[in-house]
Design an enzyme around this catalytic site. Structure first.
Site, PDB file in Angstrom:
ATOM      1  N   CYS A 213      25.670   5.123  13.564  1.00  0.00           N
ATOM      2  CA  CYS A 213      26.583   4.277  12.791  1.00  0.00           C
ATOM      3  C   CYS A 213      26.035   2.873  12.598  1.00  0.00           C
ATOM      4  O   CYS A 213      26.748   1.965  12.224  1.00  0.00           O
ATOM      5  CB  CYS A 213      27.953   4.238  13.442  1.00  0.00           C
ATOM      6  SG  CYS A 213      27.922   3.536  15.090  1.00  0.00           S
TER       7      CYS A 213
ATOM      8  N   HIS B   9       8.139  -7.655 -19.285  1.00  0.00           N
ATOM      9  CA  HIS B   9       8.113  -7.753 -17.819  1.00  0.00           C
ATOM     10  C   HIS B   9       9.527  -7.792 -17.253  1.00  0.00           C
ATOM     11  O   HIS B   9       9.877  -7.042 -16.336  1.00  0.00           O
ATOM     12  CB  HIS B   9       7.332  -9.003 -17.413  1.00  0.00           C
ATOM     13  CG  HIS B   9       7.296  -9.209 -15.923  1.00  0.00           C
ATOM     14  ND1 HIS B   9       8.226  -9.987 -15.273  1.00  0.00           N
ATOM     15  CD2 HIS B   9       6.495  -8.689 -14.986  1.00  0.00           C
ATOM     16  CE1 HIS B   9       7.968  -9.949 -13.975  1.00  0.00           C
ATOM     17  NE2 HIS B   9       6.925  -9.182 -13.765  1.00  0.00           N
TER      18      HIS B   9
END
Ligand code: ADP
Ligand code: MG
Ligand code: MG
Length: 874
Positions: free
Chosen positions: A832, A455
C-alpha cells in the site's frame, strides 16, 4: 573472435533493437523490406557502453571497424569521402533502444569542406543547394560537437536576412549562403580557437564521439529518468548516406503518421516542406504543408509513399511514425517507428487494430503504456462551461487535455512558479529541448509557431501535457513578458485556459469535471481484468475517494489512514483534548467523543465499498502532528482544557522528538495508550456490524492493520487488546461478524522476522514508503535535498520512493513473503505504499507473488493495466 561493433543496414533487422537501437534496427528492417533507404551502417549500443568503460575513448578495435565500414559504404554507394568527382556526404544520427525524440543530436551533410562544396556546386549546377548544405553542416557540427550555442548562428542568419530584406531562409541566395558559411567558420574559430576540421574522417569521428557523449547530457538524463530508461542501455550511432531535400522545388522533406496520434483516427497525417532539410519541418522555420498536398505537387511520389505507409503498418502491426525525404522526385525513407500517441489515441488504435484483425486482445493490452492513462484520469473541462465560453483564439490541438493556469514566459519561471505551488501555462514562441523541465512543470503549453510535429507538440504528447501550438494570432513580446491576443494584453500571472483537444484558448479559469472510464478505455480495461492475477485495491480515507476508486475499478481498500479523519474541524478539538489529558479517565472521556464520529466514517466507507474488503490502519503519526502551533489556537486549547497557556506549551514541548519518524508513533502509541486502540476497534467493529445488518448479501469483513510492527511480541500485545475489545463488542451485539488482524510490514526487522510475526498476523501489507526510508536510512521528506546530486553522479537513476528498489527493499519483501507463508500459507499479502501505482513496481509485485496492490484512486486503472501486462509478459 573479435566483437562485432558495427553493422551494415543490410546485416541487421528489427529484432536487433537492443544492439542497434530503435532507429538502426528499423533502418535495417526497412532495407530488408526493399524500401528505398539511403544505405549506411550502425555502430552498436555496446560500442557506446564500451566508450564509457574506456574512459570516454573509442578504442582501436571499434575505430578500425568503423573505418572498414566507411570503405564498405563507399563501395555500396559508389561515392567517396572527400572525393573530387563524387563526394560522399552522410548524416550521423543517434538512436537508443527506446525512442527519445529530440533528446539527442543529429548532424547532416557531414563530409563537406571548402573543396568538396565547390565540387558539389559545380557538378550539380546548383550552388545554392551546395552552400545551403555547407552552412547547415557547420552550424550543426559546431552546435553538437563543440557545444557552441545554436543562437550565435541563428543571429548571423537573422542579420543576413535583415540586411537582404527577406524573411524566409529559402530566399537566401547561393552567395548569401556562401557568405554565411564563412561567417560560421569564423564564429567557430573565435569560439573554439582552432580551424573548422576539413578532413571528413576526422569530422566523422568527432561526430560519433559527440553522439556517444550526448547520451550523458543533462536533457537526456532527465528524459531517461522520466521514462524509466536505464543509463546502461547506451545509444547506437547511425551513419547514413544523405538524401537531399533541399535541392530545389522537386525536393522536400516531411514526417507522417499512419494514424492520427492525437485521436487515433485511421487516416494518414503528416506535414512536409518543399526545398528543406532535416528538422526544418519540426523546428517550424516555415509553416509546413499538409501531407495530402503532396498529391498535387508530386503525385507519383505521393502514391508510392501511401503504398509504403500501408506496407509498414501491416508489417509492424502498429501505427507508424515516419520520416522521409524527396531528392529531386525520388523518395527516400529515413525512419519508421511505432508512433508516440496520446492516451486517447493509444486506446482507439489498439481497439481498432483488434477489430481490423491485425492483433489479439492480449497484444492490445500490452501495447498501451499504463503511465499514459494518467492523462485520461485527470479532469476535463466542464462541457456546459465550455459551451458557454467564447474562445479568444483557436490554434492546433497538439496534445489533448484541459489545462488552466497562470501565464509564464520562460521554462525557468514555469519551474520556479510550479515549485511555489502555482499552476502555470508556459507560453513561448516555440519550445526547444532546453525547455523540458519547464514544460514538465506546466499544466499546459501554448506556442506561437510550429505545427503538429513541432518540438512542443511531440514532447507534450509524450508527457501527456496539454498543448496548443502554432497560435500565430499571438503578438508575442517575450523580452517584456507579455503578449496580445484577441485585443487583450496578457501579462505574467494572468489566468488562461487551453483545450488541447480542440486547440481552443480561453481567458480566465475554466471549471473542470472528473473523468470516467467508458468506450475504448472501458474495453481495454475489461481485457486487462481478464488477464491479470493481481488484485487492485485503493488507498482511500474518505467515502468520496473510496467511491471514485470503486468507479475506477478498485476491488477493496488496501489502506485507510484513520488519522486523516481526526483533522477535520470538530474532531481535532476532541483529539487534542485526548493528547492533553492528564489521566486515563480524561483520555477515555475524550476518546468517547471521537468514537461515534469515527464509527460513522467507517460505516460510510463500508457502504462505499459494497462488501469489498476494507483495511483500516490504526493511528500512525506521532502525536505532535496534531497539536496547535499558533498562539491563538494554543490559547483556545488551554481555555477548553481549563489549563494555562504555559501548561499546554509544556505538554507540546514534551511531545518534541529528535527524529519523530522513528519515534513514538504507530503501534508504539498503542503500547503506551491502549485506550486509543480500544476506541478504534470499537468503531471498526460497531460500524461493520451495522452495515452488515443493512446488507445481508454483503460480506463485510474489516481488516485491522497495525502499523510499524518490529517484533512478534509487540504485535501479540496489541492484537490482544484488539481481540478482547472486538470479542466484547461482537458478543454484546449477538453478531457473528468476522474480522482480521494483520500488520503493516514497513520496518526491515519485520521482514527479517516475518515467520514469527505471521504467527499472529492474519495478513501482511507492505508499507513501502516507510520500508524504503528505513532500508535506505534517509528520510523521504528530506531526500529531495540531495537526490539531484545522486542522479547527476549516477549513484541513483531513479527516486526509490517513486520506483520500488527491487534489489534492496524488494529483497526484503521477497524474504518477508517467503517467511510469512512458511508460518501461515494462506495469509494474504499486499502493498500500500506509493509504489502500488507505479507500473514497474506493480510488475515486481506480480513477480514476487503478492495478492494485491493498493494505490491512490486515480492510479487504480494504471495498476489494473500494469498488472495485466505483468501477467501477459511473464
Ligand atoms: P531524431 O532522432 O531527433 O528524429 P534524426 O536522426 O531522425 O533525429 O534526424 C534529424 C533529421 O534529419 C530528421 O528530420 C531526419 O529525417 C533527417 N535526416 C537524418 N538523416 C538523414 C539523411 N541521411 N538524409 C536526409 N535527412 C536525414
Ligand atoms: Mg527522427
Ligand atoms: Mg508507514
Amino acid at each position: 573472435m573479435a566483437n562485432k561493433w558495427v553493422y551494415l543496414f543490410t546485416e541487421g533487422n528489427a529484432g536487433m533493437r537492443n544492439l542497434l537501437g530503435g532507429k538502426g534496427a528499423n533502418l535495417a528492417e526497412m532495407t530488408n523490406l526493399g524500401l528505398p533507404v539511403p544505405q549506411g551502417f550502425t555502430i552498436t549500443t555496446e560500442a557506446c557502453t564500451q566508450y564509457y568503460e574506456d574512459g570516454e575513448k573509442i578504442n582501436d578495435e571499434i575505430m578500425s571497424q568503423i573505418m572498414a565500414h566507411i570503405t564498405k559504404m563507399e563501395e555500396i554507394t559508389g561515392k567517396k569521402f572527400g572525393d573530387k568527382e563524387n563526394p560522399l556526404l552522410v548524416s550521423v544520427r543517434s538512436g537508443s533502444r527506446a525512442s527519445m525524440p529530440g533528446m539527442m543530436d543529429t548532424i547532416l551533410n557531414l563530409g563537406l569542406n571548402e573543396e568538396v562544396v565547390e565540387v558539389l556546386a559545380a557538378k550539380s549546377g546548383n550552388p545554392r543547394w551546395a552552400y545551403d548544405c555547407y552552412r547547415r553542416f557547420i552550424q550543426m557540427f559546431s552546435d553538437v560537437v563543440m557545444e557552441v550555442g545554436k543562437k550565435f548562428f541563428e543571429e548571423l542568419i537573422d542579420e543576413m536576412k535583415a540586411e537582404k530584406g527577406i524573411t524566409q531562409d529559402v530566399d537566401l541566395t547561393a552567395d548569401d549562403l556562401k557568405e554565411l558559411a564563412n561567417q560560421f567558420k569564423a564564429e567557430y574559430k573565435a569560439k573554439i580557437g582552432s580551424d573548422f576540421p576539413s578532413d571528413p574522417k576526422d569530422q566523422l569521428m568527432a561526430a560519433v564521439k559527440a553522439v556517444f557523449r550526448s547520451w550523458d547530457n543533462p536533457r537526456a538524463n532527465v528524459y531517461r529518468r522520466d521514462n524509466d530508461i536505464p543509463y546502461s542501455w547506451g545509444t547506437a550511432v547511425n551513419v547514413q548516406m544523405m538524401a537531399f531535400g533541399n535541392m530545389g522545388d522537386t525536393s522536400g522533406t516531411g514526417v507522417a503518421f499512419t494514424r492520427d496520434p492525437g485521436n487515433g483516427e485511421k487516416h494518414l497525417m503528416g506535414e512536409f516542406l518543399i526545398n528543406a532539410q532535416g528538422e526544418d519541418v519540426v523546428a517550424g522555420v516555415r509553416t509546413p504543408q499538409k501531407i495530402d498536398q503532396l498529391n498535387e505537387v508530386m503525385p507519383e511520389v505521393y502514391s508510392q509513399f501511401l503504398d509504403i505507409c500501408a506496407k509498414l503498418e501491416g508489417h509492424y502491426k502498429d501505427m507508424q511514425d515516419m520520416e522521409f525525404t524527396i531528392e529531386d522526385k525520388k523518395l527516400y525513407m529515413l525512419q519508421t517507428r511505432n508512433g508516440k500517441r496520446t492516451a486517447h489515441a493509444a486506446l482507439k488504435i489498439a481497439c481498432d487494430l483488434v477489430d481490423e484483425g491485425m492483433i489479439s486482445e492480449e497484444k492490445a493490452v500490452t501495447m498501451i503504456d499504463p503511465r499514459n492513462l494518467d492523462t485520461l484520469l485527470h479532469p476535463q473541462f466542464d462541457t456546459a462551461a465550455l459551451k458557454a465560453a467564447k474562445p479568444i483564439a483557436k490554434a492546433l490541438a497538439a496534445s489533448p487535455g484541459a489545462a488552466c493556469g497562470k501565464v509564464v514566459f520562460t521554462a525557468q519561471d514555469a519551474k520556479a512558479w510550479h515549485e511555489k505551488g502555482e499552476k502555470v501555462i508556459l507560453v513561448r514562441l516555440e519550445t526547444s529541448p532546453e525547455d523540458i523541465e519547464g514544460m514538465k512543470a506546466a499544466q499546459g503549453i501554448l506556442t506561437v509557431r510550429g505545427g503538429m510535429t513541432s518540438h512542443a507538440a511531440v514532447v507534450a504528447r509524450g508527457m501527456g501535457t496539454c498543448c496548443v501550438s502554432g497560435c500565430s494570432e499571438i503578438a508575442m513580446n517575450e523580452a517584456n513578458k507579455k503578449f496580445v491576443l484577441d485585443g487583450k494584453e496578457f501579462h505574467e500571472g494572468d489566468w488562461i485556459s487551453l483545450d488541447g483537444s480542440t486547440g481552443k484558448i480561453y481567458t480566465g479559469k475554466m471549471p473542470t469535471v472528473d473523468a470516467t472510464i467508458a468506450g475504448e478505455f472501458g474495453r481495454i480495461m475489461g481485457w486487462a481484468d481478464k488477464y491479470r492475477r493481481l488484485k487492485v485495491r485503493t488507498n482511500a480515507d474518505t467515502p468520496a475517494d473510496a467511491k471514485k476508486a470503486r468507479e475506477l475499478g478498485a476491488e477493496g481498500i488496501g489502506l485507510c489512514r484513520t488519522e486523516h479523519m481526526f483533522f477535520e474541524s470538530g474532531r481535532i478539538d476532541a483529539f487534542r483534548e485526548m493528547i492533553c489529558a492528564d489521566t486515563l479517565e480524561a483520555r477515555e472521556a475524550a476518546l468517547e467523543k471521537i468514537l461515534p464520529v469515527q464509527q460513522g466514517d467507517f460505516e460510510a466507507l463500508y457502504e462505499a465499498l459494497e462488501g469489498c474488503p476494507v483495511t483500516i490502519r490504526f493511528l500512525d503519526p506521532p502525536l505532535h502532528e496534531f497539536v496547535p502551533t499558533e498562539e491563538g489556537d494554543i490559547k483556545k486549547l488551554a481555555d477548553a482544557q481549563g489549563k494555562t497557556v504555559e501548561q499546554i506549551k509544556t505538554i507540546i514541548e514534551g511531545l518534541h522528538e529528535f527524529n519523530p519518524m522513528m519515534g513514538h508513533r504507530g503501534c508504539r502509541l498503542t503500547v503506551t495508550y491502549p485506550e486509543i486502540a480500544r476506541m478504534q476497534t470499537r468503531a471498526v467493529i460497531r460500524a461493520a456490524i451495522n452495515v452488515q445488518k443493512a446488507h445481508a448479501d454483503w460480506n463485510v469483513c474489516p481488516e485491522i492493520m497495525i502499523p510499524l510492527i518490529c517484533d512478534e511480541k509487540e504485535l501479540r500485545f496489541v492484537k490482544k487488546i484488539v481481540v478482547e475489545t472486538a470479542y466484547a463488542e461482537i458478543a454484546a451485539a449477538g453478531s457473528n461478524l468476522k474480522y482480521e488482524v494483520g500488520t503493516m510490514i514497513e520496518i526491515p526487522r519485520a521482514c527479517l522476522t516475518a515467520d514469527a510475526i505471521a504467527k499472529d498476523a492474519e495478513f501482511f501489507c507492505f508499507g513501502t514508503n516507510d520500508l524504503t526510508q528505513m532500508t535506505y536510512g534517509f528520510s523521504r521528506d528530506d531526500a529531495g535535498k540531495f537526490l539531484d546530486a545522486y542522479y547527476d553522479t549516477k549513484i541513483f537513476e531513479s527516486d526509490p520512493f517513486a520506483k520500488l528498489d527491487q534489489n534492496g527493499v524488494g529483497k526484503l519483501m521477497d524474504m518477508a513473503i517467503k517467511l510469512g507463508k512458511e508460518t501461515r500459507p494462506d495469509m494474504h499479502i499486499g502493498i500500500c505504499g506509493e509504489h502500488g501505482g507505479d507500473p514497474s513496481s506493480v510488475e515486481f509485485c506480480h513477480r514476487i507473488g503478492l495478492d494485491y496492490v493498493s494505490c491512490s484512486p486515480f492510479r487504480v486503472p494504471i495498476a489494473r493495466l500494469a498488472a495485466a501486462q505483468a501477467a501477459l509478459n511473464q
